[in-house]
Design a protein around this motif. Structure first.
Motif, short mmCIF file in Angstrom:
data_model
loop_
_atom_site.label_atom_id
_atom_site.label_comp_id
_atom_site.label_asym_id
_atom_site.label_seq_id
_atom_site.Cartn_x
_atom_site.Cartn_y
_atom_site.Cartn_z
N ALA A 14 0.18 -60.49 -19.94
CA ALA A 14 1.40 -61.26 -19.68
C ALA A 14 1.99 -60.87 -18.32
O ALA A 14 2.42 -61.74 -17.55
CB ALA A 14 2.41 -61.02 -20.79
N GLN A 15 2.01 -59.58 -18.02
CA GLN A 15 2.54 -59.14 -16.72
C GLN A 15 1.67 -59.65 -15.58
O GLN A 15 2.18 -60.18 -14.57
CB GLN A 15 2.62 -57.61 -16.67
CG GLN A 15 3.14 -57.08 -15.34
CD GLN A 15 3.08 -55.57 -15.24
OE1 GLN A 15 2.89 -54.87 -16.24
NE2 GLN A 15 3.24 -55.04 -14.03
N SER A 73 2.02 -63.48 -15.18
CA SER A 73 3.34 -63.87 -14.70
C SER A 73 3.48 -63.64 -13.20
O SER A 73 3.94 -64.52 -12.45
CB SER A 73 4.42 -63.09 -15.45
OG SER A 73 5.70 -63.37 -14.92
N GLU A 74 3.06 -62.46 -12.74
CA GLU A 74 3.21 -62.16 -11.32
C GLU A 74 2.23 -62.96 -10.46
O GLU A 74 2.55 -63.35 -9.34
CB GLU A 74 3.06 -60.66 -11.09
CG GLU A 74 4.17 -59.86 -11.78
CD GLU A 74 4.20 -58.40 -11.38
OE1 GLU A 74 3.85 -58.09 -10.22
OE2 GLU A 74 4.57 -57.57 -12.23
N THR A 79 1.24 -66.00 -11.18
CA THR A 79 1.81 -67.35 -11.17
C THR A 79 2.93 -67.45 -10.15
O THR A 79 2.99 -68.41 -9.36
CB THR A 79 2.32 -67.73 -12.56
OG1 THR A 79 1.21 -67.72 -13.47
CG2 THR A 79 2.95 -69.10 -12.57
N ASP A 80 3.82 -66.47 -10.14
CA ASP A 80 4.95 -66.50 -9.21
C ASP A 80 4.47 -66.51 -7.76
O ASP A 80 5.03 -67.23 -6.92
CB ASP A 80 5.87 -65.29 -9.44
CG ASP A 80 6.65 -65.39 -10.74
OD1 ASP A 80 6.71 -66.49 -11.32
OD2 ASP A 80 7.19 -64.36 -11.17
#
Length: 408
Positions: A338-339, A342-343, A345-346
């Motif tokens: 998940a981490q 998420s990073e 994607t950003d």
């Protein structure tokens, strides 16, 4: 030779070598394998904007790359129909210069840089044939060494850095989260004797249905990329039969009113023209139990946006940070994934979306032509436009600036 490691990295080019170096520096025991042998070439536009040079300097390898004599540049000339955008890429982390270094130099130097660390062991000409598992968790690889012997190596994590047709991605069962097929055929060649009008720069042209890109590169050459619609089957067939002749014809017919076409007439090919007939802009699940993906194995995007090299290095460094924050024992795979997702994607999804738009053969609307002319006419907008490509700012910042200008 040991058979048990902290991390096995499959693929030893820019993504894999970067990760091996970062993990080796942190004290992880790393096995870095590749099916090829260095130095070797690969089809690539291989451009590094100045934000990527900042990462290379932090790794301590930039001076070795510059020692090859490959010229740097900091300017861009972009022609989008009748809008000509000229400017300097904004500085990022103290770096102002960009570098388009040939993969024969880049990959070898990064590979040797990683292998100089005591914690990193490398195997060339090693072909992975299977993943080892304990239940649902990947625990290593099985493969064939250069002498033909089948061997197994175990690790707490196996990383696929093996390109857009990743074996590790396939064996791990990574889900494809997005797939946008291109409308273009893409061809690349190296040329000597090509002269640019002022100091070295990148040149980009989009006129009608054709795109051309130029970068100054190693060995006193320029790399020239050419894209035309896949739907033009006759042109693709002719290109297969006589690539250089047709490559030149397309440039003269498609860009004949530009100085680029005139200057290109005097350039001499320094090797074969190579092409990619169709590809997907894709984004895959980045991590699962015992495995992870970086670089093109994770996401391949249209070469016109020039993000492949940056994303390879960024995803490698991000994965190292994720591992450092969670440790190598008692993995919490869901939290780590998940981490990481998420990073990624950003940081990388905004330009992935730009690539998905650029890969479509759709004429500019009158409104888009107006916006392009606005960008060309205003230095702040030009800087923000170029700043998208080196991550000095995101596409959203450019959009807000254009909105402000239009509302005045």
């Amino acid at each position: 030779m040991r058979t048990d490691y902290d991390v096995i990295i499959v693929g030893a080019r820019i993504a894999g070598a970067t990760l091996a170096y970062e993990l080796g520096q942190a004290g992880y025991k790393v096995l870095l394998v590749d099916k090829g042998r260095f130095p070797s070439d690969v089809l690539s536009t291989h451009n590094l904007f100045n934000n990527s040079l900042a990462m290379l300097r932090e790794m301590g390898v930039l001076d070795k790359l510059l020692a090859t004599g490959t010229p740097t540049y900091k300017q861009a000339y972009v022609q989008l129909e009748d809008a000509v955008i000229k400017g300097i890429f904004p500085e990022v982390n103290g770096e102002s210069e960009c570098l388009c270094i040939r993969r024969t130099y880049l990959d070898r130097i990064l590979f040797e840089h990683a292998c100089s660390l005591e914690c990193v062991h490398a195997l060339q000409q090693f072909r992975v044939t299977a993943l080892l598992r304990e239940g649902e968790v990947v625990t290593g690889v099985e493969g064939i060494e250069s002498g033909g012997e089948a061997v197994q190596y175990k690790a707490k994590l196996v990383v696929g850095a093996d390109g857009r047709r990743s074996t590790i991605r396939s064996l791990a069962g990574s889900k494809c989260l997005a797939s946008i097929p291109t409308d273009f055929a893409s061809y690349v060649g190296y040329f000597k004797g090509f002269c640019q009008e002022n100091e070295p720069c990148t040149e980009f042209y989009k006129l009608g249905e054709r795109i051309a890109i130029v970068f100054p590169t190693s060995d006193q050459l320029h790399v020239v990329g050419l894209m035309f619609p896949l739907a033009n089957a006759d042109l693709a067939s002719r290109m297969k039969a006589n690539a250089e002749t047709v490559f030149r014809e397309v440039i003269q017919s498609g860009f004949g009113e530009t100085s680029f076409a005139l200057r290109f007439q005097k350039a001499e090919a320094a090797g074969p023209i190579r092409g990619l007939l169709g590809y997907d802009n894709d984004w895959h699940e980045a991590m699962g139990k015992g495995w992870a993906l970086i670089g093109d194995a994770l996401s391949f995007k249209d070469p016109a946006v020039g993000q492949g090299m940056h994303d390879a290095m960024y995803s490698a460094r991000l994965l190292k940070e994720v591992l450092a924050s969670h440790g190598l024992e008692n993995f919490q795979w869901e939290k780590m994934a998940a981490q990481y997702e998420s990073e990624l994607t950003d940081k990388c999804q905004p330009l992935f979306q730009v690539a998905c738009e650029m890969t479509r053969n759709v004429p500019y609307t009158p409104e888009q032509n107006m916006v392009n002319r606005l960008i060309a006419a205003h230095p702040r907008a030009t800087s923000a436009f170029l700043g998208m490509y080196n991550h000095a700012n995101g596409p959203g910042e450019l959009g807000r600036l254009i909105g402000e200008m239009l509302s005045q």
